[in-house]
Write an enzyme that holds these catalytic residues in place. Structure first.
Site, short mmCIF file in Angstrom:
data_model
loop_
_atom_site.label_atom_id
_atom_site.label_comp_id
_atom_site.label_asym_id
_atom_site.label_seq_id
_atom_site.Cartn_x
_atom_site.Cartn_y
_atom_site.Cartn_z
CE LYS A 12 46.36 42.99 30.78
NZ LYS A 12 45.79 44.31 31.11
CB THR A 57 48.49 43.22 34.06
OG1 THR A 57 47.82 44.42 33.67
CG2 THR A 57 48.55 43.14 35.57
CG HIS A 260 19.41 14.03 39.47
ND1 HIS A 260 19.95 12.90 40.03
CD2 HIS A 260 19.82 15.07 40.24
CE1 HIS A 260 20.65 13.22 41.10
NE2 HIS A 260 20.59 14.53 41.24
#
Length: 311
Positions: A12, A57, A260
């Site tokens: 999960k 899960t 930049h």
């Protein structure tokens, strides 16, 4: 043509676990995003559809929340270690567990003197604002014998407004970049570092929270104190500072997008725009240079996957 089953895992992902600890009127927050990945004797679930060896899960999700209550969250690393050990040692079909955690930090909001009179407290101890710096990262892997603990961070944005140059590089017919002897150096760091603790032979367990804070401190101090001729050089200095000062860390990997900042050409308006006078820059969003590097303790193996931090 016949096909075969390769590596597989399941679990999960992104369980948002928030644990509030109350120490009298003072509250503490642990805010985690927890992803579980399990692998082992799971061929049948793929090949025949048999779920006999499959832990749902949903169960892994429930375990994340139950462990936060039963064991608390002293650190993301320790919480991940306990979860990984549980999944492997409680389920014969599970041979390896990987717990990946993002931790979001909060800091306390202090009330004003006037406000405190209305709420009947000298200091507000239960109000918080989400920190906007970095996200703390943890990955714990356990195979039933040894642990591997990676810690790290992402989205830590830093800037030096001077003490950075870039010149002397290769120039060909496609090169238009001008050499710069006084530039802004800015990046948003993502980094993982690997602890040499494996959980065997009565090894002393690191103080995970202190290790994280000290590693971050050394990264930032190296960024401040390095006169940079390239972002590559700066990354090496940051990694070396961590390795040389934290004996529990053998390897560190950086991914650093160069944020930049280019000096804007104002000559059309009769204005000079030199760095030494305090320049105006335009911040480029993309494309950007992506600089990556791994720094190792002498004799250590490189184990952090290169694709954990890069695009």
């Amino acid at each position: 043509m016949p096909t075969i089953l390769g590596h597989n895992q399941y679990g999960k992902a992104e369980n948002r676990v928030v644990k509030i600890t109350r120490d009298g009127d003072t509250h503490h927050i642990k805010d985690l995003n927890v992803s579980v990945a399990l692998s082992g004797d799971l061929d049948d679930v793929h090949l025949t559809g048999s779920n006999a060896n499959c832990l749902p899960t949903d169960t892994t999700k429930n375990t994340c929340f139950a462990f936060a209550k039963e064991h608390g969250i002293e650190s993301a690393e320790q919480y991940g270690i306990e979860l990984a050990r549980h999944f492997v040692e409680s389920q014969p079909s599970i041979h390896r567990a990987r717990i990946r955690i993002e931790e979001y930090s909060w800091e306390r909001i202090a009330g004003s003197d006037a406000g405190s009179k209305f709420i009947g407290s000298d200091e507000v101890k239960h109000s918080f604002v989400r920190k906007g710096q970095e996200t703390r990262l943890v990955q714990v892997t356990y195979d039933g014998e040894q642990f591997e603990v990676l810690s790290g961070l992402k989205d830590l944005t830093v800037m030096n407004t001077t003490n950075s140059e870039f010149w002397g590089y290769i120039k060909d017919k496609y090169t238009t970049l001008k050499e710069d002897y006084d530039r802004i150096l800015a990046t948003s760091l993502s980094t993982w570092w690997r602890h040499n603790w494996t959980g065997v032979d009565d090894e002393r367990t690191p103080n995970w929270n202190k290790s994280y804070e000290q590693s971050k401190k050394h990264i930032l101090q190296a960024f401040v104190e390095t006169y940079s001729l390239s972002l590559q050089q700066t990354l090496f200095q940051m990694g070396s500072r961590v390795i040389n000062n934290r004996s529990e860390i053998d390897e560190i990997r950086f991914s650093a997008p160069n944020k930049h900042h280019f000096r804007q050409d104002l000559s059309a308006f009769g204005l000079e725009n030199e760095a030494k006078d305090g320049a105006v820059y335009w911040a480029a969003d993309r494309p950007y240079g992506l600089i990556e590097a791994t720094i190792l303790r002498d004799g250590a193996d490189q184990r952090i996957p290169v694709d954990m931090t890069n695009l």
